[in-house]
Design a protein around this motif. Structure first.
Motif, short mmCIF file in Angstrom:
data_model
loop_
_atom_site.label_atom_id
_atom_site.label_comp_id
_atom_site.label_asym_id
_atom_site.label_seq_id
_atom_site.Cartn_x
_atom_site.Cartn_y
_atom_site.Cartn_z
N UNK A 107 13.21 1.49 -6.09
CA UNK A 107 12.61 0.18 -6.38
C UNK A 107 11.10 0.35 -6.55
N UNK A 108 10.50 -0.65 -7.17
CA UNK A 108 9.05 -0.65 -7.35
C UNK A 108 8.46 -1.91 -6.73
N UNK A 109 7.33 -1.73 -6.03
CA UNK A 109 6.61 -2.85 -5.45
C UNK A 109 5.30 -3.04 -6.20
N UNK A 110 5.00 -4.29 -6.57
CA UNK A 110 3.77 -4.61 -7.28
C UNK A 110 2.95 -5.61 -6.47
N UNK A 111 1.64 -5.42 -6.51
CA UNK A 111 0.73 -6.41 -5.90
C UNK A 111 0.29 -7.38 -6.98
N UNK A 112 0.32 -8.69 -6.71
CA UNK A 112 -0.01 -9.66 -7.76
C UNK A 112 -1.43 -9.54 -8.29
N UNK A 113 -2.35 -8.95 -7.52
CA UNK A 113 -3.74 -8.83 -7.96
C UNK A 113 -4.05 -7.47 -8.56
N UNK A 114 -3.03 -6.64 -8.74
CA UNK A 114 -3.27 -5.29 -9.25
C UNK A 114 -3.12 -5.28 -10.76
N UNK A 115 -3.67 -4.25 -11.38
CA UNK A 115 -3.58 -4.09 -12.83
C UNK A 115 -4.26 -2.82 -13.25
N UNK A 116 -4.14 -2.45 -14.53
CA UNK A 116 -4.71 -1.19 -15.01
C UNK A 116 -6.22 -1.12 -14.92
N UNK A 117 -6.90 -2.27 -14.89
CA UNK A 117 -8.36 -2.27 -14.83
C UNK A 117 -8.89 -2.47 -13.41
N UNK A 118 -8.01 -2.53 -12.42
CA UNK A 118 -8.43 -2.71 -11.03
C UNK A 118 -8.76 -1.35 -10.44
N UNK A 119 -9.98 -1.21 -9.88
CA UNK A 119 -10.41 0.07 -9.35
C UNK A 119 -9.74 0.42 -8.03
N UNK A 120 -10.22 -0.17 -6.94
CA UNK A 120 -9.65 0.12 -5.63
C UNK A 120 -8.28 -0.54 -5.49
N UNK A 121 -7.32 0.18 -4.95
CA UNK A 121 -5.97 -0.39 -4.88
C UNK A 121 -5.88 -1.50 -3.84
N UNK A 122 -5.34 -2.66 -4.21
CA UNK A 122 -5.06 -3.67 -3.20
C UNK A 122 -3.89 -3.23 -2.33
N UNK A 123 -3.79 -3.80 -1.12
CA UNK A 123 -2.77 -3.35 -0.17
C UNK A 123 -1.58 -4.28 -0.15
N UNK A 124 -0.39 -3.70 -0.18
CA UNK A 124 0.85 -4.42 0.08
C UNK A 124 1.24 -4.16 1.53
N UNK A 125 1.45 -5.24 2.29
CA UNK A 125 1.81 -5.12 3.70
C UNK A 125 3.24 -5.59 3.91
N UNK A 126 4.03 -4.78 4.59
CA UNK A 126 5.42 -5.14 4.93
C UNK A 126 5.54 -5.13 6.45
N UNK A 127 6.01 -6.24 7.01
CA UNK A 127 6.15 -6.39 8.46
C UNK A 127 7.58 -6.84 8.76
N UNK A 128 8.28 -6.06 9.59
CA UNK A 128 9.66 -6.42 9.92
C UNK A 128 10.04 -5.75 11.24
N UNK A 129 11.24 -6.08 11.74
CA UNK A 129 11.72 -5.45 12.96
C UNK A 129 12.26 -4.06 12.66
N UNK A 130 13.07 -3.95 11.59
CA UNK A 130 13.67 -2.66 11.25
C UNK A 130 13.61 -2.47 9.74
N UNK A 131 13.53 -1.20 9.35
CA UNK A 131 13.56 -0.83 7.94
C UNK A 131 14.42 0.41 7.80
N UNK A 132 15.39 0.37 6.87
CA UNK A 132 16.29 1.50 6.66
C UNK A 132 16.29 1.88 5.19
N UNK A 133 16.20 3.17 4.92
CA UNK A 133 16.33 3.70 3.57
C UNK A 133 17.73 4.30 3.43
N UNK A 134 18.50 3.80 2.49
CA UNK A 134 19.79 4.41 2.19
C UNK A 134 19.56 5.74 1.46
#
Length: 443
Positions: A107-134
């Motif tokens: 899967x791909x995650x995108x930040x709404x404020x990101x783009x090809x002309x954006x210099x410093x990468x904005x941060x995507x934050x994920x907060x949960x109790x559990x996370x599992x990768x199949x």
């Protein structure tokens, strides 16, 4: 749960609880399994699972009519709905509280404020109790990524940063590779004929020597070729951070955030060719003799002009610098110093800096101009005879003038120097450690 077997059982049990407590309304990201799909998937063992469920829940007392606590929902992120665009995903703040995120596939995650002309990468934050990768699952993202789970992260965790890009190769106007020849020297003027001897009522004078030919002009020196263009710098990788209360048994982690490679420099420009030397002028003929005066010599030929030197080849363009690797952190959240969580079984971090770009070659040198030819000597003046009588001072031609010498050939310029190799990008930092969130630390 720390194993996929436990997880599959918990997933089925959670689904059965949800059938009696929650609506079949979809979550903002992911979806709940419909009843029909659940029964089809487990039709061969549904009775066994229901019996097991009754035994397990009966033993703990959680099936009593008085227990109205809704089951924690789980969501699945799969390629069918990718890419997912958000800045923060907090499981506790969803319309229906989520307790577990399952990543199934790439899967791909995108930040709404990101783009090809954006210099410093904005941060995507994920907060949960559990996370599992199949199995064979992966998160791709251009943004910085911060994942924090209160309880655990499990499975074959793979995160690949797509932030870094290779620098573009240098580009120049192709005309710098054209061959250009500089102006040639002018030809020298011819010498004038010497005055003839004369004795009469107009006057009495001797013959004059022929005029010398003029020197040929030198050719112009070639200019150096234009400098090649430098490659562009590769961009930096983005930070990736994992924080978990524990990492499930057998959990492996692969985090990748390398820097982009620098672009190649272009070859230096062609040095200009030197101009040719001008030819020397011819010497003038000497004046003729008369009955009284002798004939004169012819003039000297003019020297040829020197050829212009060729220009230096242009300097090659520099290679672009490599981008820096992204910083990577794998952290355990310590809430009880007496029982810290379990680290992952294996981890691999790829955050090397990008390679420096290759330099451009030096440009080809310009050729030297050809020399000018020396002028021809002038002939001596004619003698004077009158029948059988040879008059005083006459009877033979004047001597010839000296031929002009050829000019010097111009020298070829040296080849252009190579450009500079691009610098390798800095390796990103990587951290494995603990985040102390015990009560003592909070105080």
């Amino acid at each position: 749960m720390t194993s996929f077997q436990d997880f599959r059982l918990a997933r089925f049990l959670g689904t059965l609880r949800a059938l009696t407590r929650i609506s079949r309304k979809g979550l903002p990201i992911g979806e709940s399994a419909p009843v029909a799909a659940c029964l089809r998937a487990h039709s061969s063992s549904a009775i066994l699972y229901i019996a097991t469920l009754s035994a397990l829940l009966g033993a703990t007392g959680r099936t009593s009519a008085a227990d109205d606590t809704p089951a924690q929902a789980q969501i699945s992120w799969g390629p069918e709905r990718s890419p997912y665009k958000f800045a923060t995903f907090d499981c506790d703040k969803q319309p229906q509280k989520v307790g577990l995120i399952l990543v199934e596939g790439v899967i791909e995650l995108l930040h709404p404020d990101d783009g090809p002309d954006v210099g410093s990468p904005p941060e995507i934050a994920i907060r949960c109790d559990k996370l599992i990768f199949a199995k064979d699952s992966k998160i791709l993202t251009r943004a910085a990524l911060s994942i924090r789970t209160t309880t655990s992260i499990s499975g074959a965790v793979t995160v690949e940063s797509k932030r870094a890009t290779n620098g573009a190769d240098g580009t120049v106007d192709a005309t710098i590779y054209n061959i250009v020849t500089r102006r040639s020297g002018d030809n020298g003027g011819n010498g004038g004929k010497g005055r003839n001897a004369q004795t009469d009522l107009q006057g009495d004078w001797s013959s004059d020597r022929g005029g010398n030919g003029g020197k040929g002009g030198d050719g112009d020196h070639g200019n150096a070729g234009g400098e090649g263009a430098s490659g562009k710098r590769g961009t930096n990788g983005a930070p990736v951070t994992l924080k978990a209360g524990t990492y499930g048994g057998g959990t492996t982690i692969t985090l990748s955030s390398p820097g982009g490679d620098g672009g190649k420099g272009t070859r230096g420009g062609q040095g200009q060719y030197g101009g040719g030397g001008g030819n020397g002028g011819n010497g003038g003929n000497g004046g003729n003799a008369n009955e009284v005066h002798s004939a004169s010599n012819g003039g000297d030929g003019g020297n040829g002009g020197d050829g212009g030197n060729g220009g230096n080849g242009g300097k090659g363009g520099d290679g672009g610098d490599g981008g820096d690797g992204g910083n990577i952190s794998i952290l355990l959240i310590v809430k009880d110093k007496g029982s810290p969580g379990t680290p992952p079984s294996e981890w691999d971090m790829v955050n090397e800096g990008g390679k420096g770009g290759e330099p451009g070659l030096g440009g080809a040198p310009g050729a030297g101009g050809k020399h000018g030819k020396g002028g021809s000597a002038g002939c001596g003046g004619a003698g004077k005879n009158w029948g059988p009588v040879q008059w005083n001072g006459s009877g033979s031609c004047g001597g010839p003038g000296t031929p002009g010498r050829d000019g010097r050939n111009g020298q070829a310029g040296p080849a252009g120097v190579y450009g500079r190799d691009g610098r390798t990008g800095r390796k990103g930092t990587w951290v494995w450690g603990y985040v102390d969130e015990t009560k003592e630390a909070a105080k």
